[in-house]
Design a protein around this motif. Structure first.
Motif, PDB file in Angstrom:
ATOM      1  N   VAL A 317       0.841  -1.202   0.000  1.00 51.56           N
ATOM      2  CA  VAL A 317       0.000   0.000   0.000  1.00 51.56           C
ATOM      3  C   VAL A 317       0.874   1.250   0.000  1.00 51.56           C
ATOM      4  N   VAL A 318       1.903   1.287   0.845  1.00 52.69           N
ATOM      5  CA  VAL A 318       2.774   2.459   0.910  1.00 52.69           C
ATOM      6  C   VAL A 318       3.504   2.661  -0.407  1.00 52.69           C
ATOM      7  N   ARG A 319       3.917   1.571  -1.070  1.00 51.37           N
ATOM      8  CA  ARG A 319       4.591   1.673  -2.368  1.00 51.37           C
ATOM      9  C   ARG A 319       3.653   2.058  -3.494  1.00 51.37           C
ATOM     10  N   GLY A 320       2.351   1.997  -3.256  1.00 49.65           N
ATOM     11  CA  GLY A 320       1.399   2.294  -4.310  1.00 49.65           C
ATOM     12  C   GLY A 320       1.105   1.110  -5.198  1.00 49.65           C
ATOM     13  N   ALA A 321       1.443  -0.110  -4.745  1.00 49.77           N
ATOM     14  CA  ALA A 321       1.194  -1.299  -5.537  1.00 49.77           C
ATOM     15  C   ALA A 321      -0.186  -1.892  -5.253  1.00 49.77           C
ATOM     16  N   TYR A 322      -0.675  -1.760  -4.003  1.00 51.03           N
ATOM     17  CA  TYR A 322      -1.930  -2.373  -3.608  1.00 51.03           C
ATOM     18  C   TYR A 322      -2.925  -1.312  -3.167  1.00 51.03           C
ATOM     19  N   ARG A 323      -4.176  -1.648  -3.285  1.00 54.54           N
ATOM     20  CA  ARG A 323      -5.246  -0.730  -2.888  1.00 54.54           C
ATOM     21  C   ARG A 323      -5.244  -0.556  -1.365  1.00 54.54           C
ATOM     22  N   PRO A 324      -5.458   0.657  -0.879  1.00 62.07           N
ATOM     23  CA  PRO A 324      -5.448   0.883   0.583  1.00 62.07           C
ATOM     24  C   PRO A 324      -6.457   0.025   1.329  1.00 62.07           C
ATOM     25  N   GLU A 325      -7.559  -0.337   0.680  1.00 59.40           N
ATOM     26  CA  GLU A 325      -8.581  -1.144   1.343  1.00 59.40           C
ATOM     27  C   GLU A 325      -8.056  -2.517   1.773  1.00 59.40           C
ATOM     28  N   LEU A 326      -6.959  -2.954   1.159  1.00 59.85           N
ATOM     29  CA  LEU A 326      -6.390  -4.242   1.531  1.00 59.85           C
ATOM     30  C   LEU A 326      -6.009  -4.278   3.006  1.00 59.85           C
ATOM     31  N   LEU A 327      -5.654  -3.127   3.566  1.00 61.31           N
ATOM     32  CA  LEU A 327      -5.254  -3.081   4.976  1.00 61.31           C
ATOM     33  C   LEU A 327      -6.410  -3.440   5.915  1.00 61.31           C
ATOM     34  N   ASP A 328      -7.648  -3.271   5.464  1.00 58.54           N
ATOM     35  CA  ASP A 328      -8.789  -3.647   6.302  1.00 58.54           C
ATOM     36  C   ASP A 328      -8.803  -5.145   6.581  1.00 58.54           C
ATOM     37  N   SER A 329      -8.202  -5.925   5.687  1.00 58.80           N
ATOM     38  CA  SER A 329      -8.227  -7.378   5.856  1.00 58.80           C
ATOM     39  C   SER A 329      -7.310  -7.845   6.977  1.00 58.80           C
ATOM     40  N   TYR A 330      -6.404  -7.001   7.452  1.00 59.75           N
ATOM     41  CA  TYR A 330      -5.507  -7.421   8.531  1.00 59.75           C
ATOM     42  C   TYR A 330      -6.304  -7.811   9.769  1.00 59.75           C
ATOM     43  N   ASP A 331      -7.173  -6.946  10.221  1.00 58.56           N
ATOM     44  CA  ASP A 331      -7.994  -7.261  11.398  1.00 58.56           C
ATOM     45  C   ASP A 331      -8.974  -8.384  11.091  1.00 58.56           C
ATOM     46  N   VAL A 332      -9.581  -8.347   9.924  1.00 58.55           N
ATOM     47  CA  VAL A 332     -10.575  -9.348   9.547  1.00 58.55           C
ATOM     48  C   VAL A 332      -9.967 -10.745   9.556  1.00 58.55           C
ATOM     49  N   GLU A 333      -8.718 -10.867   9.127  1.00 59.79           N
ATOM     50  CA  GLU A 333      -8.067 -12.170   9.046  1.00 59.79           C
ATOM     51  C   GLU A 333      -7.397 -12.591  10.347  1.00 59.79           C
ATOM     52  N   ARG A 334      -6.678 -11.672  10.952  1.00 56.57           N
ATOM     53  CA  ARG A 334      -5.841 -12.086  12.079  1.00 56.57           C
ATOM     54  C   ARG A 334      -6.632 -12.311  13.380  1.00 56.57           C
ATOM     55  N   ARG A 335      -7.656 -11.518  13.628  1.00 58.78           N
ATOM     56  CA  ARG A 335      -8.346 -11.702  14.912  1.00 58.78           C
ATOM     57  C   ARG A 335      -8.996 -13.080  15.042  1.00 58.78           C
ATOM     58  N   PRO A 336      -9.732 -13.566  14.032  1.00 57.20           N
ATOM     59  CA  PRO A 336     -10.269 -14.934  14.165  1.00 57.20           C
ATOM     60  C   PRO A 336      -9.164 -15.983  14.265  1.00 57.20           C
ATOM     61  N   ALA A 337      -8.070 -15.790  13.519  1.00 58.37           N
ATOM     62  CA  ALA A 337      -6.967 -16.750  13.580  1.00 58.37           C
ATOM     63  C   ALA A 337      -6.332 -16.765  14.963  1.00 58.37           C
ATOM     64  N   VAL A 338      -6.124 -15.592  15.542  1.00 62.25           N
ATOM     65  CA  VAL A 338      -5.542 -15.508  16.883  1.00 62.25           C
ATOM     66  C   VAL A 338      -6.494 -16.088  17.918  1.00 62.25           C
ATOM     67  N   LEU A 400      -9.218 -27.335  -2.290  1.00 64.35           N
ATOM     68  CA  LEU A 400      -8.603 -26.016  -2.150  1.00 64.35           C
ATOM     69  C   LEU A 400      -9.669 -24.945  -2.031  1.00 64.35           C
ATOM     70  N   VAL A 401      -9.497 -24.048  -1.071  1.00 65.93           N
ATOM     71  CA  VAL A 401     -10.393 -22.911  -0.937  1.00 65.93           C
ATOM     72  C   VAL A 401      -9.550 -21.679  -0.617  1.00 65.93           C
ATOM     73  N   PRO A 402      -9.998 -20.498  -1.025  1.00 68.93           N
ATOM     74  CA  PRO A 402      -9.253 -19.273  -0.710  1.00 68.93           C
ATOM     75  C   PRO A 402      -9.035 -19.126   0.790  1.00 68.93           C
ATOM     76  N   GLY A 403      -7.862 -18.638   1.141  1.00 70.28           N
ATOM     77  CA  GLY A 403      -7.519 -18.396   2.523  1.00 70.28           C
ATOM     78  C   GLY A 403      -6.577 -19.415   3.119  1.00 70.28           C
ATOM     79  N   GLU A 404      -6.469 -20.597   2.523  1.00 71.07           N
ATOM     80  CA  GLU A 404      -5.630 -21.612   3.143  1.00 71.07           C
ATOM     81  C   GLU A 404      -4.169 -21.461   2.743  1.00 71.07           C
ATOM     82  N   ARG A 405      -3.305 -21.946   3.641  1.00 66.49           N
ATOM     83  CA  ARG A 405      -1.874 -21.962   3.364  1.00 66.49           C
ATOM     84  C   ARG A 405      -1.571 -23.044   2.345  1.00 66.49           C
ATOM     85  N   LEU A 406      -0.815 -22.688   1.309  1.00 66.42           N
ATOM     86  CA  LEU A 406      -0.382 -23.683   0.332  1.00 66.42           C
ATOM     87  C   LEU A 406       0.937 -24.306   0.797  1.00 66.42           C
ATOM     88  N   PRO A 407       1.162 -25.588   0.501  1.00 66.26           N
ATOM     89  CA  PRO A 407       2.397 -26.249   0.938  1.00 66.26           C
ATOM     90  C   PRO A 407       3.579 -25.893   0.041  1.00 66.26           C
TER      91      PRO A 407
END
Length: 527
Positions: A317-338, A400-407
């Protein structure tokens, strides 16, 4: 360090492993990261000693995985005892589809020294004796007042601020994050010490009794991490040799005496979580965002997962490569995982302190049966190893489903595709019935046209753990820079350009049309 105010920059408050992993990710992608620490490292003794397989993989990505392994102590088995009799074990060397089918024990001070050396090699540094005082968010940045080593203060504006400053986080307090939860009643005592006559092996062990539990984990060179629940009535803060030897005699089979003790201490565990891990331009990671029971040794590992999840997104996001909205996924993803990891740690702590004969008999029977059938290992080993981290709904069947770690990983390999560090990867799978005369042309077209990702042709020989989950039909696997699957794009008999557009539309959900040029990634992952 001379400060270039023209560069976009991020303030990382806290110079523990989590803060340094995050800063290394940012620096390697050309994002200025200022790391500050209120205190210099005052003691070589620390609580966190185990790095699990998934975290070693992710540290590969950052560029220090192999060095940490070389400086740590290998272990691949966890043994469980009840009232001095062995009831079960878990082996990690039978894990499939993982770059490191083992864990390491390594003192946190050594982990920090290796990470700081790596941070310095990337052009970063840690400003010690520097304190975050207060701050205010604005639409375009965060204004921060810092107290400097000479006692003076300075106000700086950053694009983003990350609190990696531990359980008593000043960032969490300054920006109004709530931190709800509870304090566990049982206190824990730890020491690093020689056990006379004992050789350090590749096995760690938990010893469970109705009056308390104990853990012995080999650190190498004849030294063990010795941990124990503190008996009711003990009020001291620095338990002595007699304290630990009494508990060894009560809880661990065989006569054991301690040699040299490196240190000792008592601490209280907490189970808490911040109301959100991100608010505007301020984020929390590690113990600043969550606290959990030490059972299972998951805390530091979970914080490093936070740092990697946030790091690649924030850098892009800071480099201008990704959309700023991507940062919203940090909380959405990490809190349930934690929350899942924390629930496991709390459960392990609870069953390790069962007080009644009925409870312990039932627990021991489950451990014995689970070990004999290897169900315990199949269920618990991936969770302890943090290989089951999943960002999204889990599948009900083996697919395979989105979100899983690939080996897959980021180290050079002659048997498996290597994931890109600085961008998304697109893995082309021809399926089991694809018309191969068209496949080469399609793959070449995708490589030429899809510039926002690294395109790799899996061909007919993907690694076994991945092959068992791939669909029968041809697909493009869009993989995030952290190795988690982002999307599956069907590759049917449409024209090559239609397929190219479908892949580009998938990437465009997060990737901006013109990918910001990546810097030289000398310090990241090509180990």
């Amino acid at each position: 360090m001379a400060r270039d105010t023209q560069l976009p920059r991020v303030l990382v408050v806290g110079a523990g492993p989590v803060g340094m992993v995050l800063a290394s990710e940012l620096l390697a992608h050309g994002v200025r990261a200022d790391v500050i620490s209120k205190l210099r490292r005052q003691s070589p003794h620390s609580r966190a000693t185990i790095l699990w397989p998934r975290i070693l993989e992710l540290l590969d990505r950052v560029g220090v995985g192999r060095k940490l392994v070389d400086n740590g102590h290998y272990f691949d088995q966890m043994n469980y005892y009840s009232n001095k009799k062995m009831i079960g074990l878990i082996r990690f060397d039978r894990l499939r589809g993982v770059g490191y089918p083992f864990a390491i024990t390594i003192p946190q001070w050594r982990t920090e020294a290796i990470l700081e050396e790596h941070l310095t090699a990337l052009g970063g540094m840690i400003d010690y004796d520097t304190t975050f005082v207060d701050g205010a968010q604005h639409p375009d940045g965060v204004e921060c007042r810092l107290q400097l080593p000479d006692g003076g203060s300075e106000t700086r504006t950053y694009d983003y601020v990350v609190g990696a400053d531990g359980y008593n986080s000043v960032i969490r307090e300054a920006f109004g994050f709530r931190f709800a939860g509870r304090t566990l009643r049982t206190r824990l005592a730890i020491t690093d010490a020689e056990i006379v006559g004992e050789t350090t092996s590749s096995e760690a062990a938990y010893y469970l009794t109705r009056t308390g539990n104990m853990v012995l984990a080999p650190l190498g060179d004849g030294i063990f991490r010795v941990g124990a629940s503190v008996p009711v009535g003990y009020t001291g803060d620095t338990p002595d040799r007699a304290f630990f030897e009494t508990l060894l005699a009560e809880r661990v089979p065989g006569a054991r005496r301690l040699g040299e003790m490196k240190f000792s201490g008592v601490f209280t565990a907490h189970v808490r979580s911040a109301s959100t891990y991100g608010s505007g331009r301020v984020f929390l990671t590690g113990d600043a965002a969550h606290a959990m029971s030490p059972s299972g040794a998951q805390g530091l590992n979970t914080g490093i997962q936070d740092a990697v999840n946030l790091g690649w997104k924030l850098a892009g996001v800071v480099r201008g490569a990704y959309r700023p909205e991507l940062l919203d996924s940090y909380d959405v993803e990490r809190r349930p995982a934690v929350d899942q990891v924390s629930a496991l740690s709390t459960r392990l702590a609870k069953i390790g302190l069962y007080p009644t004969r009925h409870q312990t008999l039932a627990r021991d029977a489950v451990y014995r049966l689970g070990t004999g059938t290897q169900v315990l290992e199949k269920v618990l080993a991936p969770r302890l190893a943090q290989l089951d981290t999943h960002y999204g709904p889990r599948p009900r069947r083996r697919a395979l489903v989105p979100g899983e770690r690939l080996p897959l990983g980021w180290r050079e390999s002659s048997t498996a595709p290597v994931l890109a560090v600085d961008r998304y990867s697109v893995l082309l799978w021809p399926g089991l019935q694809y018309r191969y005369e068209r496949w080469a042309a399609l793959a070449e077209q995708l490589r030429e046209q899809v510039t926002a990702a690294t395109v790799t042709d899996l061909g007919g020989r993907p690694p076994g753990p991945l092959l068992s989950k791939l669909p029968r039909e041809a697909h493009a696997l869009v993989v995030r820079p952290d190795g988690h699957l982002d999307a599956l794009v069907p590759l049917d008999d449409r024209t090559p350009m239609t397929v190219v557009r479908a892949v580009e539309r998938t990437l465009a959900r997060h990737v901006l049309p013109e990918l910001a040029p990546a810097p030289q990634l000398a310090g990241l992952s090509a180990q």
